[in-house]
Motif scaffolding. Structure first.
Motif, PDB file in Angstrom:
ATOM      1  N   ILE A 346      20.780 -27.608 -12.160  1.00 28.23           N
ATOM      2  CA  ILE A 346      22.235 -27.470 -12.022  1.00 28.23           C
ATOM      3  C   ILE A 346      22.573 -26.267 -11.131  1.00 28.23           C
ATOM      4  N   CYS A 347      21.882 -25.154 -11.363  1.00 26.34           N
ATOM      5  CA  CYS A 347      22.173 -23.940 -10.594  1.00 26.34           C
ATOM      6  C   CYS A 347      21.842 -24.115  -9.109  1.00 26.34           C
ATOM      7  N   LEU A 348      20.711 -24.756  -8.819  1.00 27.81           N
ATOM      8  CA  LEU A 348      20.356 -24.981  -7.423  1.00 27.81           C
ATOM      9  C   LEU A 348      21.373 -25.877  -6.726  1.00 27.81           C
ATOM     10  N   LEU A 349      21.855 -26.897  -7.431  1.00 26.07           N
ATOM     11  CA  LEU A 349      22.886 -27.765  -6.846  1.00 26.07           C
ATOM     12  C   LEU A 349      24.170 -26.993  -6.579  1.00 26.07           C
ATOM     13  N   CYS A 350      24.572 -26.138  -7.513  1.00 25.18           N
ATOM     14  CA  CYS A 350      25.775 -25.317  -7.301  1.00 25.18           C
ATOM     15  C   CYS A 350      25.629 -24.439  -6.066  1.00 25.18           C
ATOM     16  N   GLY A 351      24.473 -23.809  -5.917  1.00 26.31           N
ATOM     17  CA  GLY A 351      24.259 -22.957  -4.755  1.00 26.31           C
ATOM     18  C   GLY A 351      24.234 -23.741  -3.462  1.00 26.31           C
ATOM     19  N   GLY A 352      23.568 -24.890  -3.468  1.00 25.73           N
ATOM     20  CA  GLY A 352      23.475 -25.693  -2.256  1.00 25.73           C
ATOM     21  C   GLY A 352      24.819 -26.199  -1.778  1.00 25.73           C
ATOM     22  N   PHE A 353      25.599 -26.770  -2.682  1.00 24.08           N
ATOM     23  CA  PHE A 353      26.904 -27.322  -2.293  1.00 24.08           C
ATOM     24  C   PHE A 353      27.886 -26.217  -1.909  1.00 24.08           C
ATOM     25  N   SER A 354      27.730 -25.024  -2.485  1.00 21.58           N
ATOM     26  CA  SER A 354      28.601 -23.905  -2.113  1.00 21.58           C
ATOM     27  C   SER A 354      28.363 -23.477  -0.668  1.00 21.58           C
ATOM     28  N   LEU A 355      27.107 -23.471  -0.235  1.00 20.85           N
ATOM     29  CA  LEU A 355      26.824 -23.115   1.154  1.00 20.85           C
ATOM     30  C   LEU A 355      27.242 -24.220   2.114  1.00 20.85           C
ATOM     31  N   ILE A 356      27.044 -25.466   1.731  1.00 16.54           N
ATOM     32  CA  ILE A 356      27.477 -26.572   2.590  1.00 16.54           C
ATOM     33  C   ILE A 356      28.988 -26.535   2.796  1.00 16.54           C
ATOM     34  N   ALA A 357      29.737 -26.122   1.751  1.00 13.66           N
ATOM     35  CA  ALA A 357      31.200 -26.071   1.826  1.00 13.66           C
ATOM     36  C   ALA A 357      31.711 -25.041   2.824  1.00 13.66           C
ATOM     37  N   LEU A 358      30.863 -24.110   3.259  1.00 12.49           N
ATOM     38  CA  LEU A 358      31.302 -23.088   4.218  1.00 12.49           C
ATOM     39  C   LEU A 358      31.752 -23.687   5.543  1.00 12.49           C
ATOM     40  N   LEU A 359      31.303 -24.903   5.854  1.00 13.22           N
ATOM     41  CA  LEU A 359      31.735 -25.569   7.089  1.00 13.22           C
ATOM     42  C   LEU A 359      33.243 -25.730   7.163  1.00 13.22           C
ATOM     43  N   LYS A 360      33.902 -25.846   6.022  1.00 12.92           N
ATOM     44  CA  LYS A 360      35.344 -26.116   5.990  1.00 12.92           C
ATOM     45  C   LYS A 360      36.179 -24.856   5.810  1.00 12.92           C
ATOM     46  N   ILE A 361      35.550 -23.701   5.710  1.00 14.48           N
ATOM     47  CA  ILE A 361      36.277 -22.468   5.419  1.00 14.48           C
ATOM     48  C   ILE A 361      36.664 -21.758   6.716  1.00 14.48           C
TER      49      ILE A 361
END
Length: 480
Positions: A346-361
């Protein structure tokens, strides 16, 4: 303060006097103060790492490095880990001095690393900065590897997850302070952060490194002076094994031999670690300049805008490490109820998707919520793999196996250092933010590989079978 026996020292109540009875049932649980004393040195080590992670890429850019040359300049970090960690792990397995087993290495590493931190801001060229990074990483690894085995040596089995979680707390505290310090010095204490031909590295960064050197050394000294180690019960047999396995040449030979005898759990965890640290390393080396250039829009590295972006990236580092601290306290409770394996996925998924989301910031403040998800992955990566691994290792070989386990941190980092510059130049067009997002994808892959790691019950059964098949008499030491 380590309290591993039945009595305390009558001369100094703050220092535990270890008993010679090392059986599991006689190992006493540590209270909160003892765990704090035992772990505080890790705060100083992580303060040094935090300064390095948050500032080295920008230091390299200030000294003239391009985006695709940055990875090779970071080669010192993983390569010194690859060479130093297993050797120091094995040497500390077979060392006993008046200062103990692990503490001599922890202390010497702290002395050398503190000197490197003092000298780093004085660099006037790339080769000087890269050379000092080699010294800093070699020294920090000399301290860090024995610290990992320190927990397994002294804590009873039921407290090891708590002990590694406490180290995660120290990781968080050290990295928060290190990441925020240049911003605090600049905005609260009016330390100059401007750069130019006469001042290539900002004064706020320079003073941060000086403070880090003092903290590194003082916290390690506190642990060394307040936490005693238990001597091996059979020193004659210990010395015989030291002659056979304890030298540097023997360490390399032993490392190669043990590498081919990894327990199945360690082998599968290795693949998880490889992709986890591919993602984390991409984040660390490219996130600060990505914030300055992609989010703040800085073009000139001598501009105020660039320095503001680097300082904001430091605040982002502080946020994900701030998340790490309370979550580390929750980890033992969560793993007891859900399981280490599920929590780590769960923690690895949270970290991965958080970094991928940086594309939209596009706004700087929106980076902070993304750091929450990465903080969960960071806390878990610092504690859970080591807790899982502990149950799969033979107790008398824990130091060398811990050193080998760190291969699977440094090997992906070496791969990034040697090959990612070409990828940046030819595939990613030197886009630093895209490199960070690619790191997020690596974390998602690591979460998928974690599914194949055996559960704790299977680990214990496999370890018991392995121990029954050992034909050479083992030295029973204080790590039981």
């Amino acid at each position: 303060m380590a309290f591993t026996g039945e009595e305390k020292s009558s001369q100094n109540p703050t220092i535990a006097t270890p008993s010679t009875d090392n059986s599991p049932q006689h190992k006493q649980e540590f209270n909160a103060w003892q765990l704090w004393n035992m772990s505080i040195g890790f705060l100083g080590i992580q303060f040094g790492w935090g300064l390095q992670m948050a500032n080295m890429s920008s230091i390299f850019e200030h000294l003239g490095a391009s985006a695709h040359s940055i990875p090779i300049l970071w080669l010192a970090a993983p390569l010194t880990g690859l060479l130093v960690q297993p050797v120091i792990g094995n040497l500390s397995d077979h060392t006993w001095t008046p200062l103990g087993r692990r503490r001599p290495y922890i202390l010497v590493g702290a002395l050398l690393a503190s000197m490197a931190l003092v000298l780093m801001p004085q660099c006037s060229s790339l080769w000087m900065a890269a050379g000092l990074l080699w010294i800093l990483d070699t020294s920090a690894n000399t301290s860090m590897v024995p610290f990992r085995a320190f927990v397994g040596d002294l804590l009873p089995k039921q407290q090891r997850t708590k002990g590694f979680a406490m180290q995660s707390v120290m990781v968080g505290l050290g990295a928060i302070a290190a990441s925020m310090l240049p911003w605090l010095l600049s905005h609260l204490f009016a330390v100059n952060s401007a750069t130019g031909p006469a001042q290539q590295i900002p004064q706020s960064v320079t003073w941060s490194f000086y403070i880090g050197a003092g903290l590194f050394l003082s916290t390690v000294l506190w642990t060394v002076l307040t936490t005693a180690e238990t001597p091996p019960p059979d020193l004659d047999r210990f010395d015989q094994l030291k002659e056979k396995r304890g030298g540097i040449r023997q360490s390399f030979s032993e490392t190669w031999q043990v590498l081919g005898q990894m327990p199945p759990t360690m082998y599968r965890l290795a693949w998880v670690q490889i992709f986890t640290w591919l993602g984390i390393f991409c984040f660390f080396i490219y996130f600060p300049p990505a914030v300055a250039r992609n989010i703040f829009g800085a073009v000139d590295i001598q501009s105020t805008l660039y320095n503001q972006g680097i300082e904001w990236a430091g605040l982002c580092f502080a946020v994900f490490n701030a998340v790490c601290i309370p979550f580390s306290f929750l980890l033992p409770w969560l793993t007891r109820r859900v399981g280490r394996k599920v929590i780590h996925i769960i923690c690895l998924l949270c970290g991965g998707f958080s970094l991928i989301a940086l594309l939209k910031i596009q706004q700087p403040w929106l980076l902070l919520p993304s750091m929450v998800g990465f903080g969960l992955a960071w806390a878990s990566a610092q504690a859970i793999p080591y807790a899982i691994l502990t149950y799969a290792l033979p107790t008398q070989r824990r130091g060398i196996y811990q050193g080998i386990f760190n291969f699977f941190i440094v090997l992906p980092e070496i791969a990034v250092s040697l090959g990612f510059g070409w990828i940046m130049e030819h595939w990613l067009q030197d886009n630093r933010l895209t490199a960070v997002v690619l790191g997020g994808n690596f974390l998602v892959i690591a979460a998928g590989l974690m599914v194949f790691v055996p559960t704790e019950a299977k680990q214990l059964a496999a370890q018991q079978t392995s121990q029954q098949q050992v034909t050479e008499p083992a030295v029973v030491d204080s790590t039981v």
